[in-house]
Design a protein around this motif. Structure first.
Motif, PDB file in Angstrom:
ATOM      1  N   TRP A  19       0.840  -1.179   0.000  1.00  0.00           N
ATOM      2  CA  TRP A  19       0.000   0.000   0.000  1.00  0.00           C
ATOM      3  C   TRP A  19       0.886   1.243   0.000  1.00  0.00           C
ATOM      4  CZ3 TRP A  19      -5.150   0.010  -0.672  1.00  0.00           C
ATOM      5  CH2 TRP A  19      -5.845  -1.176  -0.430  1.00  0.00           C
ATOM      6  N   PHE A  20       0.521   2.168  -0.860  1.00  0.00           N
ATOM      7  CA  PHE A  20       1.114   3.491  -0.885  1.00  0.00           C
ATOM      8  C   PHE A  20      -0.013   4.488  -0.654  1.00  0.00           C
ATOM      9  CE2 PHE A  20       5.355   2.948  -3.035  1.00  0.00           C
ATOM     10  CZ  PHE A  20       5.321   1.569  -3.131  1.00  0.00           C
ATOM     11  N   ARG A  21       0.349   5.717  -0.384  1.00  0.00           N
ATOM     12  CA  ARG A  21      -0.676   6.746  -0.314  1.00  0.00           C
ATOM     13  C   ARG A  21      -0.131   8.064  -0.845  1.00  0.00           C
ATOM     14  NH1 ARG A  21      -1.603   8.344   6.101  1.00  0.00           N
ATOM     15  NH2 ARG A  21       0.004   9.952   6.203  1.00  0.00           N
ATOM     16  N   GLN A  22      -1.054   8.888  -1.319  1.00  0.00           N
ATOM     17  CA  GLN A  22      -0.684  10.218  -1.795  1.00  0.00           C
ATOM     18  C   GLN A  22      -1.698  11.212  -1.283  1.00  0.00           C
ATOM     19  OE1 GLN A  22       0.036  10.566  -5.994  1.00  0.00           O
ATOM     20  NE2 GLN A  22       0.847  12.640  -5.793  1.00  0.00           N
ATOM     21  N   ALA A  45       3.094   0.345   3.611  1.00  0.00           N
ATOM     22  CA  ALA A  45       3.458  -0.984   4.091  1.00  0.00           C
ATOM     23  C   ALA A  45       3.393  -1.986   2.955  1.00  0.00           C
ATOM     24  CB  ALA A  45       2.518  -1.417   5.216  1.00  0.00           C
ATOM     25  N   GLY A  46       4.144  -3.081   3.131  1.00  0.00           N
ATOM     26  CA  GLY A  46       4.114  -4.158   2.165  1.00  0.00           C
ATOM     27  C   GLY A  46       4.048  -5.499   2.861  1.00  0.00           C
ATOM     28  N   ILE A  47       3.673  -6.521   2.106  1.00  0.00           N
ATOM     29  CA  ILE A  47       3.591  -7.863   2.652  1.00  0.00           C
ATOM     30  C   ILE A  47       3.970  -8.851   1.570  1.00  0.00           C
ATOM     31  CG2 ILE A  47       1.130  -8.099   2.127  1.00  0.00           C
ATOM     32  CD1 ILE A  47       0.880  -9.686   4.804  1.00  0.00           C
ATOM     33  N   VAL A  48       4.721  -9.874   1.947  1.00  0.00           N
ATOM     34  CA  VAL A  48       5.075 -10.942   1.028  1.00  0.00           C
ATOM     35  C   VAL A  48       3.979 -11.988   1.109  1.00  0.00           C
ATOM     36  CG1 VAL A  48       6.788 -12.690   0.439  1.00  0.00           C
ATOM     37  CG2 VAL A  48       7.518 -10.473   1.365  1.00  0.00           C
ATOM     38  N   THR A  49       3.312 -12.219   0.003  1.00  0.00           N
ATOM     39  CA  THR A  49       2.139 -13.087   0.051  1.00  0.00           C
ATOM     40  C   THR A  49       2.498 -14.542   0.300  1.00  0.00           C
ATOM     41  OG1 THR A  49       2.201 -13.372  -2.356  1.00  0.00           O
ATOM     42  CG2 THR A  49       0.844 -11.575  -1.485  1.00  0.00           C
ATOM     43  N   GLY A  50       3.733 -14.916   0.019  1.00  0.00           N
ATOM     44  CA  GLY A  50       4.117 -16.309   0.229  1.00  0.00           C
ATOM     45  C   GLY A  50       4.284 -16.684   1.687  1.00  0.00           C
ATOM     46  N   ASP A  51       4.801 -15.751   2.492  1.00  0.00           N
ATOM     47  CA  ASP A  51       5.084 -16.105   3.886  1.00  0.00           C
ATOM     48  C   ASP A  51       4.561 -15.100   4.903  1.00  0.00           C
ATOM     49  OD1 ASP A  51       8.619 -15.151   3.603  1.00  0.00           O
ATOM     50  OD2 ASP A  51       6.806 -13.938   3.754  1.00  0.00           O
ATOM     51  N   GLY A  52       3.945 -14.039   4.433  1.00  0.00           N
ATOM     52  CA  GLY A  52       3.337 -13.090   5.353  1.00  0.00           C
ATOM     53  C   GLY A  52       4.294 -12.088   5.977  1.00  0.00           C
ATOM     54  N   THR A  53       5.525 -12.070   5.534  1.00  0.00           N
ATOM     55  CA  THR A  53       6.469 -11.092   6.067  1.00  0.00           C
ATOM     56  C   THR A  53       5.982  -9.683   5.752  1.00  0.00           C
ATOM     57  OG1 THR A  53       8.323 -12.604   5.766  1.00  0.00           O
ATOM     58  CG2 THR A  53       8.847 -10.275   6.059  1.00  0.00           C
ATOM     59  N   THR A  54       5.977  -8.835   6.762  1.00  0.00           N
ATOM     60  CA  THR A  54       5.468  -7.475   6.574  1.00  0.00           C
ATOM     61  C   THR A  54       6.601  -6.446   6.646  1.00  0.00           C
ATOM     62  OG1 THR A  54       4.965  -7.305   8.934  1.00  0.00           O
ATOM     63  CG2 THR A  54       3.195  -8.022   7.483  1.00  0.00           C
TER      64      THR A  54
END
Length: 128
Positions: free
Chosen positions: A36-39, A49-58
């Motif tokens: 997610w980004f915002r402007q 924030a970001g998340i790795v969909t394979g393992d849930g690392t944030t």
């Protein structure tokens, strides 16, 4: 063809909460970085924030890391799906922005800044 669809924005009073949702279509990789980004009205686009969909690392960028520790901002994933959420509690007027979902389907980690490949149209959040 990758497509991202965001939802969940709206107008809320300060102190309220919102949960933004993003569904990604057309991704075949088992692992990707969704973020997610915002402007805001007076700012350039910034990483939330970001998340790795394979393992849930944030990953939380800058001040959002402190927000995440306080439970004000949380990124999460719908298990087994290319769907992510951004929960924002105790909303403040400075959270007013267009929130964009993005994905890099070639990543098994998140680089975030300048690295995302596909973007949604954005969902507007207005806090008064």
């Amino acid at each position: 063809h990758v497509q991202l669809v965001e939802s969940g924005g709206g107008s809320v009073q300060a102190g309220g909460s919102l949960r933004l949702s993003c569904i990604a279509f057309g991704i075949t990789a088992s692992t990707s970085c969704m973020a997610w980004f915002r402007q805001g009205p007076r700012n350039g686009r910034e990483v939330v924030a970001g998340i790795v969909t394979g393992d849930g690392t944030t990953y939380y960028d800058g001040p959002y890391y402190a927000d995440s520790r306080k439970g004000r901002v949380t990124i999460s994933q719908e298990s087994g799906k290319n769907q992510v959420y951004l929960q924002i509690n105790n909303l403040k007027p400075e959270d007013t922005a267009t929130y964009y979902c993005s994905v890099n389907p070639l990543r098994s980690w998140c680089e975030l800044e300048g690295d995302q490949q596909y973007w949604g149209q954005g969902t507007q959040v207005t806090v008064s």
